[in-house]
Design a protein around this motif. Structure first.
Motif, PDB file in Angstrom:
ATOM      1  N   UNK A   1       5.003   7.121  -7.433  1.00 51.17           N
ATOM      2  CA  UNK A   1       5.336   5.697  -7.396  1.00 51.17           C
ATOM      3  C   UNK A   1       6.841   5.495  -7.297  1.00 51.17           C
ATOM      4  N   UNK A   2       7.603   6.231  -8.116  1.00 49.50           N
ATOM      5  CA  UNK A   2       9.046   6.055  -8.128  1.00 49.50           C
ATOM      6  C   UNK A   2       9.684   6.514  -6.829  1.00 49.50           C
ATOM      7  N   UNK A   3       9.149   7.583  -6.232  1.00 50.65           N
ATOM      8  CA  UNK A   3       9.688   8.061  -4.962  1.00 50.65           C
ATOM      9  C   UNK A   3       9.499   7.031  -3.859  1.00 50.65           C
ATOM     10  N   UNK A   4       8.344   6.399  -3.805  1.00 47.69           N
ATOM     11  CA  UNK A   4       8.112   5.365  -2.799  1.00 47.69           C
ATOM     12  C   UNK A   4       9.018   4.165  -3.023  1.00 47.69           C
ATOM     13  N   UNK A   5       9.247   3.794  -4.283  1.00 49.48           N
ATOM     14  CA  UNK A   5      10.145   2.679  -4.568  1.00 49.48           C
ATOM     15  C   UNK A   5      11.575   3.008  -4.175  1.00 49.48           C
ATOM     16  N   UNK A   6      12.010   4.241  -4.439  1.00 45.89           N
ATOM     17  CA  UNK A   6      13.376   4.640  -4.092  1.00 45.89           C
ATOM     18  C   UNK A   6      13.586   4.717  -2.584  1.00 45.89           C
ATOM     19  N   UNK A   7      12.575   5.209  -1.874  1.00 40.91           N
ATOM     20  CA  UNK A   7      12.730   5.423  -0.436  1.00 40.91           C
ATOM     21  C   UNK A   7      12.533   4.153   0.383  1.00 40.91           C
ATOM     22  N   UNK A   8      11.569   3.337  -0.018  1.00 39.39           N
ATOM     23  CA  UNK A   8      11.219   2.192   0.823  1.00 39.39           C
ATOM     24  C   UNK A   8      11.135   0.873   0.081  1.00 39.39           C
ATOM     25  N   UNK A   9      11.124   0.925  -1.243  1.00 42.78           N
ATOM     26  CA  UNK A   9      10.930  -0.300  -2.004  1.00 42.78           C
ATOM     27  C   UNK A   9       9.493  -0.782  -2.008  1.00 42.78           C
ATOM     28  N   UNK A  10       8.573   0.013  -1.455  1.00 45.02           N
ATOM     29  CA  UNK A  10       7.161  -0.369  -1.383  1.00 45.02           C
ATOM     30  C   UNK A  10       6.400   0.367  -2.487  1.00 45.02           C
ATOM     31  N   UNK A  11       5.702  -0.340  -3.337  1.00 44.92           N
ATOM     32  CA  UNK A  11       4.967   0.334  -4.415  1.00 44.92           C
ATOM     33  C   UNK A  11       3.643   0.902  -3.913  1.00 44.92           C
ATOM     34  N   UNK A  12       3.129   1.881  -4.627  1.00 39.77           N
ATOM     35  CA  UNK A  12       1.796   2.388  -4.344  1.00 39.77           C
ATOM     36  C   UNK A  12       0.788   1.485  -5.043  1.00 39.77           C
ATOM     37  N   UNK A  13      -0.462   1.511  -4.552  1.00 35.78           N
ATOM     38  CA  UNK A  13      -1.506   0.700  -5.158  1.00 35.78           C
ATOM     39  C   UNK A  13      -2.466   1.554  -5.966  1.00 35.78           C
ATOM     40  N   UNK A  14      -2.777   1.137  -7.169  1.00 33.65           N
ATOM     41  CA  UNK A  14      -3.721   1.857  -8.033  1.00 33.65           C
ATOM     42  C   UNK A  14      -4.793   0.867  -8.479  1.00 33.65           C
ATOM     43  N   UNK A  15      -6.033   1.211  -8.229  1.00 37.68           N
ATOM     44  CA  UNK A  15      -7.144   0.335  -8.608  1.00 37.68           C
ATOM     45  C   UNK A  15      -8.246   1.176  -9.250  1.00 37.68           C
ATOM     46  N   UNK A  16      -8.722   0.699 -10.379  1.00 34.97           N
ATOM     47  CA  UNK A  16      -9.790   1.416 -11.089  1.00 34.97           C
ATOM     48  C   UNK A  16     -10.891   0.433 -11.475  1.00 34.97           C
ATOM     49  N   UNK A  17     -12.115   0.800 -11.159  1.00 32.51           N
ATOM     50  CA  UNK A  17     -13.283   0.030 -11.564  1.00 32.51           C
ATOM     51  C   UNK A  17     -14.163   0.917 -12.453  1.00 32.51           C
ATOM     52  N   UNK A  18     -15.331   0.422 -12.772  1.00 35.45           N
ATOM     53  CA  UNK A  18     -16.251   1.214 -13.588  1.00 35.45           C
ATOM     54  C   UNK A  18     -16.819   2.402 -12.823  1.00 35.45           C
ATOM     55  N   UNK A  19     -16.772   2.336 -11.498  1.00 29.75           N
ATOM     56  CA  UNK A  19     -17.406   3.398 -10.694  1.00 29.75           C
ATOM     57  C   UNK A  19     -16.448   4.114  -9.755  1.00 29.75           C
ATOM     58  N   UNK A  20     -15.223   3.621  -9.602  1.00 29.27           N
ATOM     59  CA  UNK A  20     -14.339   4.193  -8.580  1.00 29.27           C
ATOM     60  C   UNK A  20     -12.886   4.157  -9.036  1.00 29.27           C
ATOM     61  N   UNK A  21     -12.158   5.183  -8.603  1.00 32.10           N
ATOM     62  CA  UNK A  21     -10.706   5.250  -8.815  1.00 32.10           C
ATOM     63  C   UNK A  21     -10.057   5.368  -7.442  1.00 32.10           C
ATOM     64  N   UNK A  22      -9.075   4.519  -7.178  1.00 30.30           N
ATOM     65  CA  UNK A  22      -8.520   4.423  -5.824  1.00 30.30           C
ATOM     66  C   UNK A  22      -6.997   4.320  -5.900  1.00 30.30           C
TER      67      UNK A  22
END
Length: 460
Positions: A433-454
């Motif tokens: 996450x920090x590398x993407x913020x430093x390089x491009x300012x774009x954050x990564x997306x993290x999503x978690x549900x009861x059945x899936x991690x993305x």
């Protein structure tokens, strides 16, 4: 003063300003020089507590005193509408002005400061004390000049306002003054200092005097819009004094903003280097991961014992390819997604030997996305996390999907956490996450549900 917080310093000096103003007014003593000295001490203490260098402090001394005079004068006129006791009006105006100026410096340093509150004071407070003394001297000279000028019949308050209005109405002169100061500040910051502090001060004084004289001449002659032949030498001297005050203040403001912006950029660059070093350290640890090596060697031993020589040879080549990729891209900031997916393919092949059933990886990546860039080992790390935290079995297969599109690549898996699994430290994800913020300012997306991690990684 070391144990006193910045807020305490501001409140203390605001009370001191009010007490001094009230006492001097009751005693019939001029309080301007005393209040100026108190303001200078306040600024120096705040800048010292905030870890700012002498150059910034010197500029702050000039700007805050000039703005403080304007605020104090205007504030006193407003307070007179409510109160009719001159000593109280002056004390209250001085108290409010000091509070505003003190907190303005704090706010400005918070917005553009070089580091955090734990930054080393010794590195920030440089021994170039001559610049600070120059700033203090400039302020006292301006104060004394103000007192002398307004005590003379030839330079009244109305005359000052007339000259100030004349300068403010000439937009071309103000633009020239601003641009020249920006160019000079940027030039002096970029070039190396070789002639010592005295030469720097002499150059600065010549620049200020010459620039203010030229702008005063342009303003008095009404250039470039007209040419006023009636402009006299006496008017030029009066206008030069006003322009000199504006020039010193404007130069200090430009210097403070330039210093703050450059310092902020340097801080971001230093943080980026630190995060890059942490990410490389994490990849280095990944290269010598004892669990991965132990499992790989165990599998290789089984293949050899079962005399499955072709599979053992292929396994060795893929294991070597994995480490070759890590070594080749150790210093790389970004790699093409095509290269990352080839690396992921070798890693998945090794995992499928370890988990012949209950584990599969599905990919759907268009060709145009393959030429975009990602962080090295980022997709592989997400797969490794999925294996680490989820159970794998024939009855409950772990399915990892890698899908690219719309400027991002998404790695998802069905969620079936291990009963006795270790708690996730999220170190790897935080580094990514920090590398993407430093390089491009774009954050990564993290999503978690009861059945899936993305997890979604931007394609750069």
């Amino acid at each position: 003063m070391r144990s006193l917080k910045v807020s305490g310093i501001i409140h203390l000096f605001a009370v001191l300003h009010a007490v001094v103003a009230l006492s001097c007014h009751l005693a019939g003593i001029n309080d301007e020089l005393v209040l100026t000295l108190l303001t200078i001490v306040l600024i120096v203490l705040i800048c010292l507590k905030r870890g700012l260098n002498v150059e910034f402090t010197a500029a702050s001394v000039i700007v805050v005193n000039v703005i403080g005079y304007l605020l104090g004068t205007g504030g006193a006129q407003l307070i007179e509408l409510l109160l009719h006791a001159p000593p109280v009006v002056h004390a209250v105006s001085t108290f409010i002005t000091t509070e505003i100026l003190g907190w303005s410096i704090v706010w400005f340093t918070k917005l553009f400061r070089r580091g955090d509150d734990t930054a080393s004071r010794s590195s920030a407070w440089t021994p170039r004390i001559g610049l600070l003394l120059l700033a203090v001297g400039v302020i006292f000279v301006l104060r004394l000049a103000y007192v002398e000028l307004f005590s003379s019949p030839s330079f009244s308050t109305d005359r000052l306002y007339h000259m100030a209005d004349l300068l403010a109405s000439n937009s071309a002169a103000l633009i020239i003054l601003l641009c020249v100061n920006i160019i000079y500040v940027r030039h002096t910051r970029r070039r190396e200092t070789r002639h010592g502090l005295i030469a720097e001060i002499a150059a600065f004084l010549l620049f200020v005097l010459f620039t203010s004289a030229c702008v005063a001449l342009i303003t008095g002659l009404h250039l470039p819009f007209a040419f006023d032949r009636s402009f006299s030498a006496r008017e030029f001297l009066q206008l030069w004094i006003v322009t000199l005050l504006v020039e010193v203040t404007l130069y200090s403001v430009v210097f403070m903003v330039d210093y703050a912006l450059v310092a902020r950029a340097v801080l971001r660059a230093e943080r980026g280097k630190a995060h890059q070093a942490q990410f490389r350290y994490m990849k280095l640890k990944q290269q010598v991961n004892p669990h991965f090596l132990f499992n790989s060697l165990n599998i290789l031993d089984c293949l050899v014992c079962e005399q499955r020589t072709e599979q053992a040879s292929a396994y060795i080549h893929k294991l070597a390819g994995i480490y070759r990729y890590m070594l080749q891209n150790e210093e790389e900031t970004l790699v093409r997604l095509r290269e990352e997916m080839a690396f992921v393919g070798m890693y998945v092949d090794l995992l499928q030997v370890r988990f012949p059933e209950g584990f599969r990886v599905e990919t759907d990546i268009p060709d145009e996305a393959m030429n975009r860039h990602v962080l090295p080992c980022s997709v592989q790390l997400l797969i490794e996390n999925a294996i680490k935290h989820n159970s794998v079995g024939a009855d409950r297969p772990l399915v990892i999907r890698i899908v690219a599109g719309a400027g991002a690549v998404t790695v998802s898996n069905n969620l079936q956490l291990k009963v006795s699994g270790t708690t996730s430290t999220r170190v790897g994800l935080n580094y990514i996450r920090q590398q993407y913020l430093d390089l491009s300012g774009i954050p990564i997306g993290i999503r978690r549900t009861d059945t899936e991690y993305c997890v979604t990684l931007p394609l750069l």
